[in-house]
Write a protein that holds these residues in place. Structure first.
Motif, mmCIF file in Angstrom:
data_model
loop_
_atom_site.group_PDB
_atom_site.id
_atom_site.type_symbol
_atom_site.label_atom_id
_atom_site.label_comp_id
_atom_site.label_asym_id
_atom_site.label_seq_id
_atom_site.Cartn_x
_atom_site.Cartn_y
_atom_site.Cartn_z
ATOM 1 N N ASN A 109 0.798 -1.217 0.000
ATOM 2 C CA ASN A 109 0.000 0.000 0.000
ATOM 3 C C ASN A 109 0.835 1.273 0.000
ATOM 4 O O ASN A 109 0.311 2.351 0.282
ATOM 5 N N GLY A 127 -0.511 13.493 -1.106
ATOM 6 C CA GLY A 127 -1.918 13.152 -1.268
ATOM 7 C C GLY A 127 -2.179 11.695 -0.926
ATOM 8 O O GLY A 127 -1.402 11.048 -0.229
ATOM 9 N N ASN A 128 -3.267 11.181 -1.440
ATOM 10 C CA ASN A 128 -3.717 9.813 -1.184
ATOM 11 C C ASN A 128 -2.742 8.796 -1.768
ATOM 12 O O ASN A 128 -2.349 8.887 -2.929
ATOM 13 N N ARG A 129 -2.363 7.801 -0.964
ATOM 14 C CA ARG A 129 -1.351 6.838 -1.432
ATOM 15 C C ARG A 129 -1.836 6.010 -2.620
ATOM 16 O O ARG A 129 -1.057 5.689 -3.518
ATOM 17 N N LYS A 130 -3.121 5.666 -2.641
ATOM 18 C CA LYS A 130 -3.641 4.901 -3.785
ATOM 19 C C LYS A 130 -3.557 5.725 -5.066
ATOM 20 O O LYS A 130 -3.233 5.208 -6.138
#
Length: 255
Positions: A25, A53-56
Motif C-alpha cells: 500500500n 496526497g492519497n497513497r492509492k
C-alpha cells in the motif's frame, strides 16, 4: 513514557511495520517492480517526487508514468526520441506534476546518467556533514541546472527550510540496509546513519505527541530537531523509526 520506555515502544513499532506487507500500500511498491539498479533509482525517484496526497492515487499516477516509459525506465531515459517527449508534454500525470515536468525530468535523467553510473554519485556526504542538508542542495543544483523551469518546484530545497520530505523518503529507500525486504540498500557508499525521517503530517503529528519535537512547523529545522531525538535511540539506523512514526500516524493508534 521515559526514554527507555519510548525507545522500546518505537523499536517495537518499527519492527511491526518494517515488513514486506508495508510495500503493498506504499509508493515504494513502484521501484520494487524492478531489479536493475538504474530502473529502481528512476522509478523510485519519480514515485517519491509525486508522493503527496492519497497513497492509492500516488500509486495509480506512478503506474501511469511506468506505462509511458514502457515499464523500462532506464532504457526509456537513455533512448527516448523527440516524438516520445512530444507525446507526454500535454499529459496529466499527478496533481501539479504534469507532462511538461515529466519531459523535463526525463531529459535531466538522460544527462545525469550519461555522466554517472548511479544517482548515488550526486548525493555523496562530504567530510564534516552530519545529514543530507548540503547533499540534497548539491543534487538539486545539478539536476535542475541554472536555467529556471517550472519543474524546479518539484524538488524541494532544505536551504529554503523545506523538510524535503519526498527526497528524504527516496534516500531512505536507496540507502537503508536491512534484511526486511522493504528498503533497497543498493547505495553502498552512503552510511545510513546520515539519514533523517521524512517529515509529513503523520510523522510530524506523532513526533509531537510523543515529545520528540517541539516545533509546530514541518520544516527542515524540525527535521534536524527530530534527528537529535531519534539518533539517541539508534545512531546507526535512525531512519528505521520512520516505519514506527508513519505506521502510528496512519493507524491512528495514539489518537
Amino acid at each position: 513514557m521515559n526514554f527507555e520506555e519510548l525507545k522500546n515502544f518505537l523499536d517495537e513499532k518499527a519492527d511491526q511495520y518494517n515488513a514486506p506487507g508495508f510495500i503493498e500500500n506504499d509508493p515504494i511498491q513502484i521501484p520494487h517492480r524492478f531489479s536493475i539498479k538504474q530502473d529502481i533509482e528512476i522509478a523510485g525517484f519519480l514515485a517519491a517526487t509525486i508522493s503527496w496526497g492519497n497513497r492509492k492515487a500516488i500509486i495509480r499516477s506512478a503506474e501511469k508514468i511506468l506505462d509511458i516509459m514502457g515499464n523500462s525506465p532506464y532504457d526509456f531515459v537513455m533512448n527516448y526520441s523527440g516524438k516520445d517527449l512530444e507525446s507526454v508534454q500535454d499529459k496529466s500525470i499527478h496533481r501539479t506534476f504534469n507532462g511538461e515536468d515529466f519531459a523535463y525530468f526525463i531529459k535531466q535523467f538522460n544527462r545525469i546518467y550519461r555522466e554517472n553510473e548511479s544517482l548515488e554519485n550526486l548525493f555523496i556526504i562530504k567530510e564534516g556533514e552530519n545529514n543530507f542538508l548540503h547533499s540534497i542542495e548539491r543534487f538539486r543544483n545539478n539536476f535542475l541546472e541554472a536555467e529556471k523551469h517550472r519543474s524546479h518546484k518539484h524538488i524541494s530545497s532544505p536551504y529554503k527550510n523545506s523538510s524535503a520530505k519526498r527526497i528524504i523518503m527516496f534516500l531512505r529507500w536507496m540507502v537503508r540496509k536491512d534484511k526486511r525486504g522493504v528498503d533497497f540498500g543498493i547505495w553502498k557508499d552512503i552510511d545510513p546513519r546520515y539519514l533523517s525521517i521524512p517529515l509529513d503530517v503523520h510523522t510530524g503529528n506523532i513526533s509531537r505527541k510523543l515529545g520528540l519535537v517541539s516545533r509546530t512547523q514541518n520544516d527542515w529545522k524540525t527535521v534536524e530537531e527530530l534527528d537529535i531525538a531519534i539518533r539517541k535511540m539508534d545512531e546507526n539506523d535512525p531512519a528505521k523509526y520512520d516505519f514506527a512514526l508513519f505506521g502510528l500516524g496512519v493507524t491512528k493508534e495514539l489518537l
